[in-house]
Scaffold this motif. Structure first.
Motif, PDB file in Angstrom:
ATOM      1  N   LEU A  59      42.186  53.139  40.104  1.00 17.94           N
ATOM      2  CA  LEU A  59      42.712  52.003  40.863  1.00 17.94           C
ATOM      3  C   LEU A  59      44.214  51.877  40.666  1.00 17.94           C
ATOM      4  N   ARG A  61      47.176  49.201  40.713  1.00 20.93           N
ATOM      5  CA  ARG A  61      47.397  47.765  40.584  1.00 20.93           C
ATOM      6  C   ARG A  61      48.888  47.487  40.741  1.00 20.93           C
ATOM      7  N   THR A  73      47.910  40.203  41.624  1.00 19.52           N
ATOM      8  CA  THR A  73      47.717  41.636  41.434  1.00 19.52           C
ATOM      9  C   THR A  73      46.835  42.179  42.544  1.00 19.52           C
ATOM     10  N   TYR A  75      44.758  45.288  44.374  1.00 20.56           N
ATOM     11  CA  TYR A  75      43.998  46.467  43.967  1.00 20.56           C
ATOM     12  C   TYR A  75      43.803  47.411  45.147  1.00 20.56           C
ATOM     13  N   GLN A 114      40.591  45.758  47.964  1.00 25.89           N
ATOM     14  CA  GLN A 114      41.186  44.455  48.242  1.00 25.89           C
ATOM     15  C   GLN A 114      40.137  43.429  48.689  1.00 25.89           C
TER      16      GLN A 114
END
Length: 229
Positions: A59, A61, A73, A75, A114
């Motif tokens: 992932l 970030r 944050t 993703y 997301q």
């Protein structure tokens, strides 16, 4: 009704928050939770694909500017080489993008994590594209109004992401071009949607996004055939 070539009045305040209606928040939770459950096998497969072909982390970030300038944050599945430096915007032919990442970006699959941001309330299903804080602060003042709104997983700008990315290729200063040329176009499109951000229009954009993703392989195959003729 505002057309796509117009921008909101320069007097529109750039600070403050435009709250998401309760009906849209309910729709966000229902759709995001349903998709996370239904797409769980695909998410696991994509995570494995990234890990095998590009290593860890799976992932990506990154801080993004959200509703009312609040940072959160974001993703995504990692689509660039780990630790690669460069401009904060990426063209379609950016050498930092991995082979797997290029495929994920073309199909929009790198954005699926997301859905968790939508479920958390950082984002909504349809809205302006979430921006990197440094670029957000450098937006022309007359376009900073967009950060009063909750960013979206998809939207009119996201559906043009491939075309916008291709326009950055070969630019000596892609960030300057992005801020000077693409940001005004994007915020104009955002304004058109936000003026009519009903639940029905959200559903309509979700359908358009699904069609966009499904058509991508066909469109690219047609482009290759045309290029070879």
């Amino acid at each position: 009704m505002r057309t796509v070539d117009e921008t909101p009045p320069a007097t529109l305040p750039a600070t403050g928050t435009v709250r998401l209606p309760a009906s849209r928040r309910v729709l966000d939770v229902v759709v995001a939770l349903t998709l996370l459950v239904v797409l769980a096998p695909l998410l696991a497969l994509l995570a494995l694909l990234v890990a095998v072909t590009s290593g860890r982390p799976v992932l990506f970030r990154q801080p993004r500017t959200g509703e009312g300038w609040r940072e959160f944050t974001l993703y995504k599945f990692r689509s660039m080489r780990s630790g690669s430096a460069g401009p904060q915007v990426a063209g379609g032919a950016d050498p930092r993008i991995t082979a797997t990442g290029r495929l994920l970006r073309r199909l929009g699959l790198d954005e699926l994590p997301q859905l968790w941001n939508v479920l958390r309330g950082d984002m909504t299903l349809v809205g302006p594209r979430p921006e990197v804080p440094d670029l957000a602060r450098r937006y022309p003042p007359e376009h900073q109004w967009v950060f009063r709104h909750r960013p979206g997983l998809t939207g009119p700008c996201q559906l043009r992401s491939r075309a916008y990315a291709d326009r950055l290729d070969g630019r000596p200063d892609p960030e300057a071009y992005y801020l000077r040329v693409l940001v005004p176009r994007r915020t104009a499109l955002d304004a058109e949607f936000l003026n009519r951000a009903t639940a029905w229009n959200v559903v309509r954009y979700l359908a358009r996004t699904a069609l966009y993703v499904l058509r991508t392989p066909w469109d690219e195959a047609r482009e290759r055939r045309g290029g070879g003729s």
